[in-house]
Design an enzyme around this catalytic site. Structure first.
Site, PDB file in Angstrom:
ATOM      1  N   ASP A   1       0.813  -1.217   0.000  1.00 31.73           N
ATOM      2  CA  ASP A   1       0.000   0.000   0.000  1.00 31.73           C
ATOM      3  C   ASP A   1       0.846   1.267   0.000  1.00 31.73           C
ATOM      4  O   ASP A   1       0.438   2.300   0.511  1.00 31.73           O
ATOM      5  CB  ASP A   1      -0.969   0.022   1.205  1.00 31.73           C
ATOM      6  N   GLU A   2       2.026   1.192  -0.592  1.00 26.77           N
ATOM      7  CA  GLU A   2       2.893   2.371  -0.633  1.00 26.77           C
ATOM      8  C   GLU A   2       2.525   3.316  -1.768  1.00 26.77           C
ATOM      9  O   GLU A   2       3.085   4.406  -1.876  1.00 26.77           O
ATOM     10  CB  GLU A   2       4.369   1.961  -0.791  1.00 26.77           C
TER      11      GLU A   2
ATOM     12  N   LYS B   1       2.165   1.978  -5.148  1.00 32.81           N
ATOM     13  CA  LYS B   1       2.890   1.445  -6.315  1.00 32.81           C
ATOM     14  C   LYS B   1       2.149   1.686  -7.621  1.00 32.81           C
ATOM     15  O   LYS B   1       2.761   1.952  -8.644  1.00 32.81           O
ATOM     16  CB  LYS B   1       3.118  -0.071  -6.161  1.00 32.81           C
TER      17      LYS B   1
ATOM     18  N   GLY C   1      -3.999  -4.513  -4.203  1.00 36.98           N
ATOM     19  CA  GLY C   1      -4.956  -3.483  -4.593  1.00 36.98           C
ATOM     20  C   GLY C   1      -4.211  -2.260  -5.066  1.00 36.98           C
ATOM     21  O   GLY C   1      -3.429  -1.691  -4.315  1.00 36.98           O
ATOM     22  N   HIS C   2      -4.395  -1.894  -6.319  1.00 35.38           N
ATOM     23  CA  HIS C   2      -3.710  -0.726  -6.855  1.00 35.38           C
ATOM     24  C   HIS C   2      -4.745   0.280  -7.346  1.00 35.38           C
ATOM     25  O   HIS C   2      -5.580  -0.045  -8.175  1.00 35.38           O
ATOM     26  CB  HIS C   2      -2.793  -1.131  -8.021  1.00 35.38           C
ATOM     27  N   THR C   3      -4.677   1.478  -6.800  1.00 28.00           N
ATOM     28  CA  THR C   3      -5.639   2.499  -7.213  1.00 28.00           C
ATOM     29  C   THR C   3      -4.962   3.464  -8.177  1.00 28.00           C
ATOM     30  O   THR C   3      -3.890   3.986  -7.884  1.00 28.00           O
ATOM     31  CB  THR C   3      -6.138   3.283  -5.980  1.00 28.00           C
TER      32      THR C   3
ATOM     33  N   GLN D   1       2.024  -6.165  -2.852  1.00 29.78           N
ATOM     34  CA  GLN D   1       2.325  -6.194  -1.418  1.00 29.78           C
ATOM     35  C   GLN D   1       3.633  -5.426  -1.156  1.00 29.78           C
ATOM     36  O   GLN D   1       3.993  -4.570  -1.939  1.00 29.78           O
ATOM     37  CB  GLN D   1       2.394  -7.630  -0.864  1.00 29.78           C
TER      38      GLN D   1
ATOM     39  N   ASP E   1       2.470  14.578   1.230  1.00 27.71           N
ATOM     40  CA  ASP E   1       1.478  15.627   1.530  1.00 27.71           C
ATOM     41  C   ASP E   1       0.578  15.263   2.715  1.00 27.71           C
ATOM     42  O   ASP E   1      -0.009  16.149   3.338  1.00 27.71           O
ATOM     43  CB  ASP E   1       0.616  15.902   0.287  1.00 27.71           C
TER      44      ASP E   1
ATOM     45  N   THR F   1       3.147  13.828  -4.688  1.00 27.50           N
ATOM     46  CA  THR F   1       2.490  14.837  -3.847  1.00 27.50           C
ATOM     47  C   THR F   1       0.964  14.823  -4.004  1.00 27.50           C
ATOM     48  O   THR F   1       0.298  15.807  -3.729  1.00 27.50           O
ATOM     49  CB  THR F   1       3.035  16.244  -4.201  1.00 27.50           C
TER      50      THR F   1
HETATM   51  P1  IMP Z   1      -2.798 -12.865   2.103  1.00 27.38           P
HETATM   52  O1  IMP Z   1      -1.854 -12.242   1.117  1.00 27.38           O
HETATM   53  O2  IMP Z   1      -4.234 -12.673   1.710  1.00 27.38           O
HETATM   54  O3  IMP Z   1      -2.456 -14.287   2.416  1.00 27.38           O
HETATM   55  O4  IMP Z   1      -2.661 -12.079   3.493  1.00 27.38           O
HETATM   56  C1  IMP Z   1      -1.455 -12.130   4.274  1.00 27.38           C
HETATM   57  C2  IMP Z   1      -1.096 -10.766   4.836  1.00 27.38           C
HETATM   58  O5  IMP Z   1      -0.693  -9.911   3.756  1.00 27.38           O
HETATM   59  C3  IMP Z   1      -2.241 -10.041   5.525  1.00 27.38           C
HETATM   60  O6  IMP Z   1      -1.710  -9.285   6.616  1.00 27.38           O
HETATM   61  C4  IMP Z   1      -2.766  -9.098   4.460  1.00 27.38           C
HETATM   62  O7  IMP Z   1      -3.421  -7.979   5.011  1.00 27.38           O
HETATM   63  C5  IMP Z   1      -1.469  -8.712   3.775  1.00 27.38           C
HETATM   64  N1  IMP Z   1      -1.648  -8.268   2.392  1.00 27.38           N
HETATM   65  C6  IMP Z   1      -1.904  -9.030   1.317  1.00 27.38           C
HETATM   66  N2  IMP Z   1      -1.983  -8.289   0.210  1.00 27.38           N
HETATM   67  C7  IMP Z   1      -1.734  -7.027   0.585  1.00 27.38           C
HETATM   68  C8  IMP Z   1      -1.622  -5.789  -0.126  1.00 27.38           C
HETATM   69  O8  IMP Z   1      -1.749  -5.698  -1.351  1.00 27.38           O
HETATM   70  N3  IMP Z   1      -1.340  -4.689   0.633  1.00 27.38           N
HETATM   71  C9  IMP Z   1      -1.145  -4.765   1.969  1.00 27.38           C
HETATM   72  N4  IMP Z   1      -1.225  -5.887   2.666  1.00 27.38           N
HETATM   73  C10 IMP Z   1      -1.518  -7.015   1.982  1.00 27.38           C
END
Ligand code: IMP
Length: 401
Positions: free
Chosen positions: A13-14, A16, A40-42, A213, A322, A386
Site C-alpha cells: 500500500d505504498e 505502487k 490493490g492498486h488504485t 504487497q 502531503d 504529492t
Molecule cells: P494474504 O496475502 O491474503 O495471504 O494475506 C497475508 C497478509 O498480507 C495479511 O496481513 C494481508 O493484510 C497482507 N496483504 C496481502 N496483500 C496485501 C496488499 O496488497 N497490501 C497490503 N497488505 C496485503
C-alpha cells in the site's frame, strides 16, 4: 530507461500503482510477477478511478502490453470480472494487450474456502485477505496445482483435479464443468510468456515489473508468520516471469513517507494516538481490497534501510508526503534498542505540498525530511509523489530519466 522492477519497501500500500503508471509511460510491457488479487492498486487518471487487483497497472495505457507472469496465483473468475469492469470504464482489453503465462497456478474455490475457514477457526489470525492466496501457493509447492495451461486439455485437467481432490474436499465434476465453461475466455490470453518477454527485451523493448504487497510481507524476509505467501522482493521478478535477473538492472523502491500495515503482526512504529488517527484520515488509509482500516505509524528508517539493501533498490519513490502537511513535528525511527524504536524529531512544514511538481517549491522542512530519509536509508530518492494524480509528482534530476 532499462528494465526495472517496482517493489514496496514497507508493508504494501505504498502507492505502487501510481508510480508504475508513470513509469509505464516510457515502457512497452508491464508485468505482474507475484501475488494475486490480494493486491490493490488504485489509479486516478483524469476523472476516472481504476481499482486493480490482478491486472497489471499498465492496462490503462492502451499502447502497452501487460503480462501476468507465472509467479502470480490466478483466480480465473476474478480475472474475467476485472477485465469486464475495466472494459466498462472504456479500456480496450484483448489478447494483443494481455498475456498470461501458461504455467501460472490457478486459485480455485477450495483455496478461498480454506483460507477463510482457517482464519475463522483460529485465534492466531494472520489477517489474510481471504482470497485463497496462501492455500494456492501451498498447492504450488505441494506439486498439486492446476496451471492455467492445463485448461487446454480436458483429460489433463480431469487428471489434475483428481490429484487435487486427494487433498481438498470438492465436487470434481462440478469444478471441471465450471472450468470448461470459462476456459475459452481465459485461454485466449494464455501463452509462452518467458520466451516472449525475453525476445521483447532482446529486441530493445522496455519492461516494468510491477510488484504487489511489500517487502515486509515477503514470505522469507517479512514479519513471519504475519506475511503473504509469495516472495515480494525484487528478485522474484525474475523467477515469476522467466526474465533473468541480470536483464533487470533497476529497482524502484516505493516508500510511503510514513508507515502503514493492514492485518495482524508486529509494527514497531505504530501510533495509537490522535496523530495516528490524523494520518489515517488524511491519507485515506483504508485497504483497496478489503476495506479494512490500515494501522499507521512513523517512518521506520531501520526497516527501509534493510529492505532497500535486500531488494537492491537503486532509487526510492517517496509517496504521500502531503499527508504529513499539517503535523507540527514528525518523528523518524533511526535505530532500535532492544526492540524499542529510537526516534529523532524533525520540524513539520505546516503548509500544503499537494500537487507540487518542483523540488524548489517544497518547504525547506519537507526537503530536510526527505534528505534525512535518503541519509538514513542510504538510498537516493528519485521521485516524490504529492497527490494521487499522474502529474502530482516531482521527478528528481538524479533519477533514471
Ligand atoms: P494474504 O496475502 O491474503 O495471504 O494475506 C497475508 C497478509 O498480507 C495479511 O496481513 C494481508 O493484510 C497482507 N496483504 C496481502 N496483500 C496485501 C496488499 O496488497 N497490501 C497490503 N497488505 C496485503
Amino acid at each position: 530507461m532499462g528494465n526495472l522492477v517496482v517493489i514496496g519497501t514497507q508493508w504494501g500500500d505504498e502507492g505502487k500503482g501510481k508510480v508504475v503508471d508513470i513509469l509505464a509511460e516510457q515502457a512497452d510491457v508491464i508485468v505482474r510477477f507475484q501475488g494475486g488479487h490480494n493486491a490493490g492498486h488504485t489509479l486516478v487518471i483524469d476523472d476516472k478511478v481504476f481499482k486493480l487487483s490482478l491486472l497489471p497497472s499498465g492496462i490503462v495505457r492502451e499502447d502497452k502490453v501487460t503480462v501476468i507472469g507465472n509467479g502470480v496465483v490466478l483466480d480465473p473468475w476474478k480475472l474475467l470480472e476485472e477485465i469486464e469492469l475495466v472494459q466498462s470504464q472504456g479500456v480496450n482489453i484483448d489478447p494483443t494487450r494481455l498475456m498470461i503465462a501458461e504455467n501460472t497456478p490457478l486459485i480455485l474455490p477450495y483455496h478461498k474456502a480454506l483460507d477463510q475457514s482457517r482464519e475463522q477457526a483460529t485465534d492466531k489470525k494472520i489477517g489474510t485477505t481471504g482470497r485463497g492466496i496462501g492455500p494456492a501457493y501451498e498447492d504450488k509447492v505441494g506439486r498439486r496445482s492446476i496451471k492455467v495451461g492445463d485448461l487446454r486439455d480436458d483429460e489433463l485437467l480431469k487428471h489434475r483435479l483428481a490429484i487435487a481432490a486427494e487433498y481438498h474436499d470438492f465436487d470434481q465434476q462440478q469444478l471441471f464443468n465450471q472450468l470448461v465453461h470459462i476456459k475459452e475466455h481465459i485461454l485466449q490470453y494464455v501463452g509462452p510468456v518467458a520466451e516472449w518477454l525475453n525476445a521483447q527485451t532482446d529486441a530493445g523493448a522496455h519492461i516494468v515489473f510491477e510488484g504487489a504487497q511489500g517487502s515486509m510481507l515477503d514470505v522469507d524476509f517479512g514479519t513471519y508468520p504475519y506475511v503473504t505467501s509469495s516472495n515480494t522482493l525484487a528478485g522474484m521478478a525474475s523467477i515469476g516471469s522467466g526474465v533473468p535477473h541480470n536483464k533487470i538492472p533497476n529497482v524502484i523502491g516505493i516508500t510511503k513517507a510514513y508507515t502503514t500495515r493492514v492485518g495482524e503482526g508486529p509494527m514497531t512504529t505504530e501510533l495509537f494516538d490522535s496523530i495516528g488517527e490524523h494520518i489515517a484520515s488524511v491519507g485515506k488509509e483504508k485497504g483497496t481490497v478489503t476495506g479494512r482500516a490500515r494501522r499507521c505509524g512513523w517512518f521506520d528508517a531501520v526497516q527501509v534501510r534493510k529492505t532497500c539493501m535486500i531488494n537492491g533498490v537503486t532509487g526510492i519513490a517517496l509517496t504521500k508526503i502531503d499527508v504529513l502537511d499539517e503535523l507540527k513535528s514528525i518523528k523518524i525511527c533511526y535505530d532500535m534498542h532492544d526492540g524499542i524504536p529510537v526516534y529523532e524529531e524533525v520540524p513539520g512544514w505546516c503548509s500544503s505540498t499537494v500537487g507540487i511538481t518542483q523540488l524548489k517549491d517544497m518547504p525547506q522542512e519537507a526537503i530536510y525530511y526527505i534528505n534525512r530519509i535518503q541519509e538514513l536509508t542510504k538510498t537516493k530518492v528519485v521521485m516524490i509523489s504529492t497527490g494521487p494524480e499522474r502529474d502530482q509528482t516531482i521527478i528528481l534530476p538524479a533519477s533514471l530519466f
